[in-house]
Design a protein around this motif. Structure first.
Motif, PDB file in Angstrom:
ATOM      1  N   ARG A  49       0.813  -1.208   0.000  1.00 42.95           N
ATOM      2  CA  ARG A  49       0.000   0.000   0.000  1.00 42.95           C
ATOM      3  C   ARG A  49       0.855   1.270   0.000  1.00 42.95           C
ATOM      4  NH1 ARG A  49      -5.199   0.838   1.118  1.00 42.95           N
ATOM      5  NH2 ARG A  49      -5.439  -1.319   1.824  1.00 42.95           N
ATOM      6  N   GLY A  50       1.880   1.305   0.813  1.00 46.15           N
ATOM      7  CA  GLY A  50       2.788   2.456   0.825  1.00 46.15           C
ATOM      8  C   GLY A  50       2.287   3.601   1.691  1.00 46.15           C
ATOM      9  N   ARG A  51       3.177   4.534   1.967  1.00 44.28           N
ATOM     10  CA  ARG A  51       2.854   5.701   2.794  1.00 44.28           C
ATOM     11  C   ARG A  51       1.986   6.683   2.025  1.00 44.28           C
ATOM     12  NH1 ARG A  51       8.706   7.479   5.080  1.00 44.28           N
ATOM     13  NH2 ARG A  51       7.537   9.435   5.269  1.00 44.28           N
ATOM     14  N   ALA A  52       1.220   7.463   2.773  1.00 44.01           N
ATOM     15  CA  ALA A  52       0.353   8.444   2.144  1.00 44.01           C
ATOM     16  C   ALA A  52       1.170   9.565   1.495  1.00 44.01           C
ATOM     17  CB  ALA A  52      -0.618   9.027   3.174  1.00 44.01           C
ATOM     18  N   ASP A  53       2.341   9.892   2.117  1.00 44.86           N
ATOM     19  CA  ASP A  53       3.173  10.984   1.606  1.00 44.86           C
ATOM     20  C   ASP A  53       4.339  10.442   0.784  1.00 44.86           C
ATOM     21  OD1 ASP A  53       4.378   9.749   3.728  1.00 44.86           O
ATOM     22  OD2 ASP A  53       5.233  11.586   4.585  1.00 44.86           O
ATOM     23  N   LEU A  54       4.059   9.455  -0.058  1.00 44.21           N
ATOM     24  CA  LEU A  54       5.114   8.765  -0.780  1.00 44.21           C
ATOM     25  C   LEU A  54       5.810   9.659  -1.807  1.00 44.21           C
ATOM     26  CD1 LEU A  54       6.215   5.834  -0.739  1.00 44.21           C
ATOM     27  CD2 LEU A  54       4.810   5.385  -2.745  1.00 44.21           C
ATOM     28  N   VAL A  55       5.056  10.525  -2.498  1.00 44.66           N
ATOM     29  CA  VAL A  55       5.627  11.343  -3.561  1.00 44.66           C
ATOM     30  C   VAL A  55       6.450  12.483  -2.947  1.00 44.66           C
ATOM     31  CG1 VAL A  55       5.117  12.769  -5.579  1.00 44.66           C
ATOM     32  CG2 VAL A  55       3.702  10.773  -5.066  1.00 44.66           C
ATOM     33  N   ARG A  56       7.632  12.680  -3.496  1.00 42.20           N
ATOM     34  CA  ARG A  56       8.535  13.732  -3.024  1.00 42.20           C
ATOM     35  C   ARG A  56       7.864  15.100  -3.148  1.00 42.20           C
ATOM     36  NH1 ARG A  56      13.989  14.781  -2.251  1.00 42.20           N
ATOM     37  NH2 ARG A  56      14.801  16.716  -3.172  1.00 42.20           N
ATOM     38  N   THR A  57       8.041  15.932  -2.157  1.00 41.06           N
ATOM     39  CA  THR A  57       7.424  17.254  -2.139  1.00 41.06           C
ATOM     40  C   THR A  57       7.807  18.044  -3.389  1.00 41.06           C
ATOM     41  OG1 THR A  57       7.490  17.291   0.273  1.00 41.06           O
ATOM     42  CG2 THR A  57       7.183  19.404  -0.852  1.00 41.06           C
ATOM     43  N   GLY A  58       6.786  18.583  -4.079  1.00 43.25           N
ATOM     44  CA  GLY A  58       7.026  19.386  -5.274  1.00 43.25           C
ATOM     45  C   GLY A  58       7.007  18.595  -6.567  1.00 43.25           C
ATOM     46  N   ALA A  59       7.035  17.280  -6.486  1.00 42.33           N
ATOM     47  CA  ALA A  59       7.041  16.444  -7.693  1.00 42.33           C
ATOM     48  C   ALA A  59       5.616  16.096  -8.106  1.00 42.33           C
ATOM     49  CB  ALA A  59       7.837  15.170  -7.462  1.00 42.33           C
ATOM     50  N   ALA A  60       5.408  15.933  -9.417  1.00 41.99           N
ATOM     51  CA  ALA A  60       4.086  15.585  -9.930  1.00 41.99           C
ATOM     52  C   ALA A  60       3.762  14.126  -9.668  1.00 41.99           C
ATOM     53  CB  ALA A  60       4.002  15.888 -11.424  1.00 41.99           C
ATOM     54  N   GLN A  61       4.789  13.291  -9.654  1.00 44.16           N
ATOM     55  CA  GLN A  61       4.581  11.863  -9.402  1.00 44.16           C
ATOM     56  C   GLN A  61       5.880  11.223  -8.949  1.00 44.16           C
ATOM     57  OE1 GLN A  61       3.383  10.308 -13.280  1.00 44.16           O
ATOM     58  NE2 GLN A  61       5.471   9.635 -13.684  1.00 44.16           N
ATOM     59  N   GLY A  62       5.742  10.075  -8.294  1.00 41.98           N
ATOM     60  CA  GLY A  62       6.891   9.285  -7.911  1.00 41.98           C
ATOM     61  C   GLY A  62       6.846   7.955  -8.643  1.00 41.98           C
ATOM     62  N   GLU A  63       8.023   7.385  -8.896  1.00 35.68           N
ATOM     63  CA  GLU A  63       8.085   6.148  -9.662  1.00 35.68           C
ATOM     64  C   GLU A  63       9.181   5.249  -9.124  1.00 35.68           C
ATOM     65  OE1 GLU A  63       7.770   5.812 -14.203  1.00 35.68           O
ATOM     66  OE2 GLU A  63       9.925   5.590 -13.843  1.00 35.68           O
ATOM     67  N   VAL A  64       8.883   3.938  -9.089  1.00 33.16           N
ATOM     68  CA  VAL A  64       9.878   2.947  -8.683  1.00 33.16           C
ATOM     69  C   VAL A  64       9.873   1.819  -9.714  1.00 33.16           C
ATOM     70  CG1 VAL A  64      10.684   1.389  -6.888  1.00 33.16           C
ATOM     71  CG2 VAL A  64       9.487   3.481  -6.245  1.00 33.16           C
ATOM     72  N   VAL A  65      11.066   1.435 -10.157  1.00 36.45           N
ATOM     73  CA  VAL A  65      11.214   0.328 -11.103  1.00 36.45           C
ATOM     74  C   VAL A  65      12.147  -0.703 -10.478  1.00 36.45           C
ATOM     75  CG1 VAL A  65      11.925  -0.388 -13.410  1.00 36.45           C
ATOM     76  CG2 VAL A  65      10.900   1.875 -13.070  1.00 36.45           C
TER      77      VAL A  65
END
Length: 548
Positions: A49-65
């Motif tokens: 599920r991941g943390r609610a604040d997963l996306v770095r502040t100021g970024a439009a989206q976060g991605e993990v590969v």
């Protein structure tokens, strides 16, 4: 095995690319440096599920590969096939994106998929163990399977025997139900066969009787006209003038030579045809003079056949087949006892096979349990838990494809103390060491699996920490291991080492992960030994640990 991890704009990580290797991979860093962030990122790629604040502040989206190497017999291939996802053979790429609004999108080999599929895949790729792990080794539901794997038990034999027993029982139950249902209609069927046999209808008889009935009904209406025709053709009405004409022409023929031959022949033919007509009309009259009771008999049989067809809701021509069906069902009832006896024998034979398989499986499990309990005692002693007692407990379970055993791993931390489930009896530090010892004992071969131990060495040091490191190294000989650790003794055992550090640049906090060479490893282990100020003694101690 985890080959690489690429992280973009996740919590404090702006950009990170890591390549992992087989063996023991250690990640170290000061408290708060962001080691847990790295595990959070990997967990996100795996479908957690991941943390609610997963996306770095100021970024439009976060991605993990995350890229994994696959073995040829990996269960991943079957999951991909069933899900209709592309299979790249020896590799698997998981990619998951989280928008700043919270929308999550998952991809497998660049094909979009559901989070559920992602979690099914991850279950066969990564095991995560830590003090708060509530799955895997701590879940009693999985203890039986773990013991079976450790024992190399032939669970498939028991499963096949259970399937055969289940099918035999199902066949017996179905036959009993079928005969019972037929028996409830037995009186009706016997009565129906009696009626059908008494009437004995034949194929096509309904149509034939109907035609005969219509003919007989029409006979009365046409008989008067046929009788008039017979009267007109009879007597001297038609034949007399022709006979007179023939006699006169024959008398004149002697004087006319051949001139009268043609008329004479024509009259003779006419007389012949007239005779045929009289015979045909007479025969027709005879056919119309049928027995007056015959119509009654025809109608009675026709109506009886049709009434019986309506009673059974079939066409009249289907009555003979219906009688055969009733006879077949009655034959089934009559032979039912023998058929039931055969099926009961099949159930008894299948039960015997299952009992033998389940008994052999239990013996294999118990033998493996004794070996495991002893192996755990050997492993716990160096971890400073020599007073603890690990026990594999058995309880009877309902028969099933996995046998008739419930298996639970229990522990008593002190002699005389009550035993119970590991996660309810052991403290945090003890729990970590129990899990490690159990993993060491259970892991004999784990091709393609990545195991992650999150600060499993917390609360231990010195010789105990060294024992933890040695056991992690032992597990890593069988499977890829990633360990997040604060222990220099554990870090020194790693085949590959990364340092996680947090920095602040222009008011922005960022987590960095750096692979360490030999010199850097010495400095990092020395820091772990002495703290912020690295002394020559700490470096010497670090070198000694790395060489050991």
């Amino acid at each position: 095995m985890l080959l690489s991890l690429a992280v973009r704009d996740i919590i404090l990580i702006d950009q990170l690319d890591l390549d992992f290797h087989s063996g023991l991979n250690v990640l170290t860093g000061e408290t708060g440096a962001g080691k847990s962030i790295l595990l959070d990122a990997l967990g996100f790629a795996l479908g957690h599920r991941g943390r609610a604040d997963l996306v770095r502040t100021g970024a439009a989206q976060g991605e993990v590969v995350a890229e994994f190497a696959l073995t040829e017999d990996s269960p991943i291939h079957e999951i991909l096939e069933q899900a209709g996802l592309p299979d790249e053979g020896d590799s698997l790429i998981l990619r998951r994106v989280n928008s700043s609004e919270g929308r999550k999108t998952a991809y497998v080999n660049d094909r979009r998929c559901s989070g559920e599929i992602l979690r099914q895949l991850s279950a066969h790729l990564v095991e995560i163990h830590g003090q708060h792990d509530d799955r895997g080794l701590l879940d009693p539901k999985g203890h039986r399977a773990l013991l079976d794997s450790y024992a190399g038990a032939d669970v498939e034999r028991t499963g096949a025997a259970w399937t055969a027993l289940t099918q035999a029982r199902r066949a017996l139950k179905a036959e009993q139900a079928r005969i019972e249902a037929l028996a409830s209609d037995e009186d009706f069927m016997r009565h129906a066969i009696g009626e059908l046999d008494a009437l004995s209808p034949e194929q096509g008889e309904d149509e034939a009787l109907d035609i005969r009935r219509r003919q007989m009904q029409a006979a009365e209406r046409v008989r008067e006209d046929v009788a008039k025709a017979e009267q007109a053709l009879g007597g001297q009405g038609a034949e007399g003038p022709l006979t007179d004409a023939l006699r006169w022409l024959e008398a004149a023929a002697a004087h006319l030579e051949t001139a009268a031959d043609a008329p004479v022949a024509a009259i003779e033919r006419a007389l012949t045809e007239l005779s045929d007509a009289q015979s045909g009309v007479a025969a027709l009259i005879d056919s119309l003079d049928a027995d007056p009771l015959e119509l009654e008999r025809v109608e009675e049989r026709l109506f009886a056949i049709r009434a019986l067809a309506r009673k059974h809701d079939v066409l009249p021509d289907a009555l003979p087949e219906l009688a055969d069906q009733f006879r077949s069902k009655l034959q089934t009832i009559d032979n039912g006892a023998g058929r039931i006896a055969e099926l009961e024998q099949a159930v008894n034979a299948a039960q015997k096979s299952y009992d033998e398989a389940a008994s052999d499986l239990r013996e294999a499990r118990m033998a493996a349990a004794r070996t495991l309990d002893k192996a755990m005692a050997d492993e716990l002693a160096p971890l400073k838990m020599e007073r603890a007692v690990f026990t594999t407990q058995f309880e009877d379970a309902p028969d099933g494809p996995d046998g008739r055993d419930t298996v639970t791993f229990t522990v008593a931390t002190n002699p005389g103390a009550p035993s119970g489930p590991i996660n309810k009896i052991a403290s945090g530090g003890e729990l970590s060491r129990f899990l490690l010892a159990l993993k060491v004992c259970l892991t004999t071969r784990a091709d393609g699996l990545t195991m992650i131990f999150d600060e499993i060495d917390r609360g231990v040091g010195g010789a105990t920490a060294d024992a933890v490191g040695r056991r992690l190294e032992k597990v890593a000989a069988q499977a890829q291991v990633l360990v997040v650790t604060h222990s220099p003794q554990v870090a020194a055992r790693g085949a590959h080492h990364w340092r996680i550090a947090k920095s602040v640049e222009a008011g922005v906090t960022t987590t960095r992960v750096t692979p360490l060479g030999d010199d850097d490893r010495t400095e990092e282990v020395a820091r772990m030994l002495s703290g912020d100020t690295v002394t020559p003694e700490a470096r010497s101690a670090a070198e000694a640990l790395l060489k050991g």
